[in-house]
Structures are given as structure tokens and as C-alpha cells.
Design a protein around this motif. Structure first.
Motif, PDB file in Angstrom:
ATOM      1  N   GLU A  77       0.821  -1.283   0.152  1.00  0.00           N
ATOM      2  CA  GLU A  77      -0.053   0.108  -0.005  1.00  0.00           C
ATOM      3  C   GLU A  77       0.793   1.331  -0.120  1.00  0.00           C
ATOM      4  O   GLU A  77       2.222   1.247   0.383  1.00  0.00           O
ATOM      5  N   LEU A  78       0.306   2.378  -0.480  1.00  0.00           N
ATOM      6  CA  LEU A  78       0.932   3.498  -0.428  1.00  0.00           C
ATOM      7  C   LEU A  78       0.703   4.149   1.031  1.00  0.00           C
ATOM      8  O   LEU A  78      -0.355   4.254   1.351  1.00  0.00           O
ATOM      9  N   VAL A  79       1.642   4.878   1.635  1.00  0.00           N
ATOM     10  CA  VAL A  79       1.488   5.672   2.897  1.00  0.00           C
ATOM     11  C   VAL A  79       1.805   7.062   2.708  1.00  0.00           C
ATOM     12  O   VAL A  79       3.206   7.245   2.317  1.00  0.00           O
ATOM     13  N   VAL A  80       1.064   7.982   2.822  1.00  0.00           N
ATOM     14  CA  VAL A  80       1.438   9.337   2.672  1.00  0.00           C
ATOM     15  C   VAL A  80       0.956   9.854   3.869  1.00  0.00           C
ATOM     16  O   VAL A  80      -0.193  10.014   4.555  1.00  0.00           O
ATOM     17  N   GLU A  81       1.984  10.864   4.506  1.00  0.00           N
ATOM     18  CA  GLU A  81       2.030  11.901   5.467  1.00  0.00           C
ATOM     19  C   GLU A  81       1.427  13.152   5.172  1.00  0.00           C
ATOM     20  O   GLU A  81       2.217  13.647   4.341  1.00  0.00           O
ATOM     21  N   THR A  82       0.366  13.873   5.323  1.00  0.00           N
ATOM     22  CA  THR A  82       0.005  14.985   4.954  1.00  0.00           C
ATOM     23  C   THR A  82      -0.446  15.954   6.005  1.00  0.00           C
ATOM     24  O   THR A  82      -0.879  15.353   7.079  1.00  0.00           O
ATOM     25  N   GLU A  83      -0.292  17.132   5.760  1.00  0.00           N
ATOM     26  CA  GLU A  83      -0.996  18.213   6.855  1.00  0.00           C
ATOM     27  C   GLU A  83      -2.272  18.464   6.575  1.00  0.00           C
ATOM     28  O   GLU A  83      -3.195  19.061   7.262  1.00  0.00           O
ATOM     29  N   GLU A  84      -3.093  17.788   5.600  1.00  0.00           N
ATOM     30  CA  GLU A  84      -4.290  18.090   5.113  1.00  0.00           C
ATOM     31  C   GLU A  84      -5.200  17.385   6.234  1.00  0.00           C
ATOM     32  O   GLU A  84      -4.850  16.526   7.166  1.00  0.00           O
ATOM     33  N   SER A  85      -6.648  18.041   6.608  1.00  0.00           N
ATOM     34  CA  SER A  85      -7.326  17.305   7.743  1.00  0.00           C
ATOM     35  C   SER A  85      -7.917  16.369   6.919  1.00  0.00           C
ATOM     36  O   SER A  85      -7.948  15.789   5.952  1.00  0.00           O
ATOM     37  N   SER A  86      -8.675  15.410   7.935  1.00  0.00           N
ATOM     38  CA  SER A  86      -9.384  14.015   7.397  1.00  0.00           C
ATOM     39  C   SER A  86     -10.546  14.380   6.680  1.00  0.00           C
ATOM     40  O   SER A  86     -10.768  13.843   5.612  1.00  0.00           O
ATOM     41  N   GLU A  87     -11.260  15.554   6.799  1.00  0.00           N
ATOM     42  CA  GLU A  87     -12.293  16.013   6.072  1.00  0.00           C
ATOM     43  C   GLU A  87     -11.783  16.375   4.734  1.00  0.00           C
ATOM     44  O   GLU A  87     -12.710  16.347   3.517  1.00  0.00           O
ATOM     45  N   ALA A  88     -10.814  17.100   4.623  1.00  0.00           N
ATOM     46  CA  ALA A  88     -10.226  17.548   3.120  1.00  0.00           C
ATOM     47  C   ALA A  88      -9.912  16.336   2.508  1.00  0.00           C
ATOM     48  O   ALA A  88      -9.924  16.350   1.062  1.00  0.00           O
TER      49      ALA A  88
END
Length: 73
Positions: free
Chosen positions: A13-24
């Protein structure tokens, strides 16, 4: 936040760490599945991950990983 993306016919699987909110992120996934050709996310380092929607198996949203200090006991 951590986003795990399952891709059909891919061993990992791809794992991405992002600053986006879960809603976004949820809105991005919904928009992509609702007629977009790709799901595009930008990670914490500014890299963009693009996955064709027809290859999506699943998208899992979770809290960001936190580093542990000291010894586990």
C-alpha cells in the motif's frame, strides 16, 4: 495525518503523511471517485502522489504517526 492507499494489483500500500485534515482528504477521495480521473495528494515534504481512481482498492485515514522517545518497557 496518515493516509494509506491500497492499489489494485500492487503488493504494497502507499502511505502518505499529509498536513491536510481528514475532512479535506475525504473530500478529495469522494471527488476523485465521483468523476475525477485521479486521486492526487501532497505529502508533508511537498511531493505529490497521484493514483488513477480505477486502480483504488481502499483509502484508510488515520492519525499522524508520533515518534516515541526512550525505551519501551
Amino acid at each position: 495525518m496518515e493516509v494509506k492507499i491500497g492499489v489494485q494489483q500492487a503488493a504494497r500500500e502507499l502511505v502518505v503523511e499529509t498536513e491536510e485534515s481528514s475532512e479535506a482528504v475525504e473530500k478529495l477521495v469522494s471527488d476523485a471517485l465521483g468523476g475525477g480521473a485521479v486521486l492526487a495528494l501532497t505529502d508533508n515534504k511537498g511531493r505529490k502522489v497521484i493514483v488513477p481512481t480505477e486502480k483504488l482498492a481502499y483509502v484508510e485515514l488515520g492519525p499522524a504517526k508520533t515518534g516515541k522517545v526512550g525505551f519501551a518497557g
